[in-house]
Enzyme design. Structure first.
Site, PDB file in Angstrom:
ATOM      1  N   GLU A  62      47.736  86.111  52.256  1.00 40.52           N
ATOM      2  CA  GLU A  62      47.008  86.982  51.316  1.00 40.52           C
ATOM      3  C   GLU A  62      46.343  86.183  50.204  1.00 40.52           C
ATOM      4  OE1 GLU A  62      49.255  89.950  49.121  1.00 40.52           O
ATOM      5  OE2 GLU A  62      47.485  91.215  48.917  1.00 40.52           O
ATOM      6  N   ARG A  88      60.977  82.331  51.013  1.00 38.58           N
ATOM      7  CA  ARG A  88      61.800  83.516  50.757  1.00 38.58           C
ATOM      8  C   ARG A  88      62.460  84.042  52.018  1.00 38.58           C
ATOM      9  NH1 ARG A  88      57.254  86.708  48.020  1.00 38.58           N
ATOM     10  NH2 ARG A  88      56.003  84.833  48.090  1.00 38.58           N
TER      11      ARG A  88
HETATM   12  O1  LIG Z   1      51.382  88.278  55.418  1.00 37.81           O
HETATM   13  P1  LIG Z   1      50.813  87.133  54.635  1.00 37.81           P
HETATM   14  O2  LIG Z   1      49.490  87.432  54.004  1.00 37.81           O
HETATM   15  O3  LIG Z   1      50.774  85.885  55.453  1.00 37.81           O
HETATM   16  O4  LIG Z   1      51.787  86.871  53.395  1.00 37.81           O
HETATM   17  C1  LIG Z   1      53.177  86.913  53.504  1.00 37.81           C
HETATM   18  C2  LIG Z   1      53.807  85.603  53.173  1.00 37.81           C
HETATM   19  O5  LIG Z   1      53.500  85.204  51.822  1.00 37.81           O
HETATM   20  C3  LIG Z   1      54.711  84.906  51.134  1.00 37.81           C
HETATM   21  O6  LIG Z   1      55.084  83.567  51.280  1.00 37.81           O
HETATM   22  P2  LIG Z   1      54.494  82.345  50.458  1.00 37.81           P
HETATM   23  O7  LIG Z   1      53.623  81.559  51.390  1.00 37.81           O
HETATM   24  O8  LIG Z   1      53.921  82.793  49.174  1.00 37.81           O
HETATM   25  O9  LIG Z   1      55.760  81.435  50.269  1.00 37.81           O
HETATM   26  P3  LIG Z   1      57.084  81.454  49.401  1.00 37.81           P
HETATM   27  O10 LIG Z   1      58.051  82.312  50.178  1.00 37.81           O
HETATM   28  O11 LIG Z   1      57.433  80.024  49.398  1.00 37.81           O
HETATM   29  O12 LIG Z   1      56.796  82.025  48.036  1.00 37.81           O
HETATM   30  C4  LIG Z   1      55.734  85.791  51.802  1.00 37.81           C
HETATM   31  O13 LIG Z   1      57.063  85.321  51.589  1.00 37.81           O
HETATM   32  C5  LIG Z   1      55.326  85.727  53.250  1.00 37.81           C
HETATM   33  O14 LIG Z   1      55.862  84.607  53.924  1.00 37.81           O
HETATM   34  N1  LIG Z   2      51.508  90.771  47.391  1.00 36.81           N
HETATM   35  C1  LIG Z   2      52.479  89.893  47.669  1.00 36.81           C
HETATM   36  N2  LIG Z   2      53.651  89.911  46.992  1.00 36.81           N
HETATM   37  C2  LIG Z   2      54.618  89.019  47.291  1.00 36.81           C
HETATM   38  N3  LIG Z   2      54.507  88.101  48.244  1.00 36.81           N
HETATM   39  C3  LIG Z   2      53.368  88.053  48.939  1.00 36.81           C
HETATM   40  N4  LIG Z   2      52.959  87.275  49.957  1.00 36.81           N
HETATM   41  C4  LIG Z   2      51.713  87.638  50.296  1.00 36.81           C
HETATM   42  N5  LIG Z   2      51.287  88.652  49.545  1.00 36.81           N
HETATM   43  C5  LIG Z   2      52.307  88.937  48.682  1.00 36.81           C
END
Ligand SMILES: O=P(O)(O)OC[C@H]1O[C@H](OP(=O)(O)OP(=O)(O)O)[C@H](O)[C@@H]1O
Ligand SMILES: Nc1ncnc2[nH]cnc12
Length: 179
Positions: free
Chosen positions: A103, A66
């Protein structure tokens, strides 16, 4: 459209128990259905970066997946390169790697070894910070290549997880939301 954080917040959809039970998931994709609102977010981030940096930064680093959406739009506006941080196994050529915990799981990030030159100043952009594990890992990759993160920018900061506390560069979040 003027940037209005309450309006932008109202566009983001909250999905309970996704992708795991207990996670309050912030779905940013409705923003991409609203070009005027998206444009106001990109302009706001771009103006912020210009205001913070007298000289243009050397690159925008965006986090898979994202963070690519916001990072690529912002770097096109600024006229600076975009550097992707990708989940492992997707980037050709020599890479640097780091394991991290987010997370709702664990993953491995990679960056191409020639993407950042020693001494370059970069801004890291992502849609959201929760625990901060992903952003911390991205900062470690930049540091492995000798670069410097001048700022981390997130559209959403989840409060209560203290994700920003572990980051070693200034943080700018467009708005804060409960986790
Ligand atoms: O602060 P954190 O606990 O590390 O979480 C945040 C990350 O989690 C999500 O990405 P995700 O890995 O789900 O990837 P995506 O963008 O491909 O959905 C979001 O876009 C951040 O990069
Ligand atoms: N709560 C949340 N919502 C969307 N993206 C995330 N990436 C990590 N935690 C998330």
């Amino acid at each position: 459209m003027e940037f209005n954080s309450e309006h932008i917040k109202s566009i983001i959809r909250i999905v309970p128990d996704f992708p795991k039970k207990g996670i309050h998931f912030y779905d940013i994709f409705p923003l991409f259905q609203n070009p005027a609102a998206l444009e106001s977010v990109i302009t706001h981030i771009t103006d912020h970066i210009k205001a913070q940096n007298k000289e243009p930064v050397d690159a925008i680093v965006g986090l898979d997946a994202r963070g690519f959406l916001f990072g690529a739009l912002v770097c096109a506006r600024l006229g600076v390169p975009f550097v992707p941080v990708r989940k492992a196994g997707k980037l050709p050529g020599q890479t640097v790697q780091v394991c991290y915990t987010k997370e709702y799981g664990q993953d491995v990030f990679e960056m191409q070894s020639d993407a950042i030159k020693p001494g370059q100043k970069v801004v890291v952009i992502d849609d959201l910070i929760a625990t901060g594990g992903s952003a911390l890992a991205a900062g470690e990759l930049v540091a492995q290549l000798g670069g410097q993160v001048v700022e981390f920018i997130f559209m959403i900061e989840l409060e209560g997880l203290d994700g920003t506390a572990q980051l070693k560069s200034p943080v700018y979040s467009l708005f804060k939301c409960p986790c």
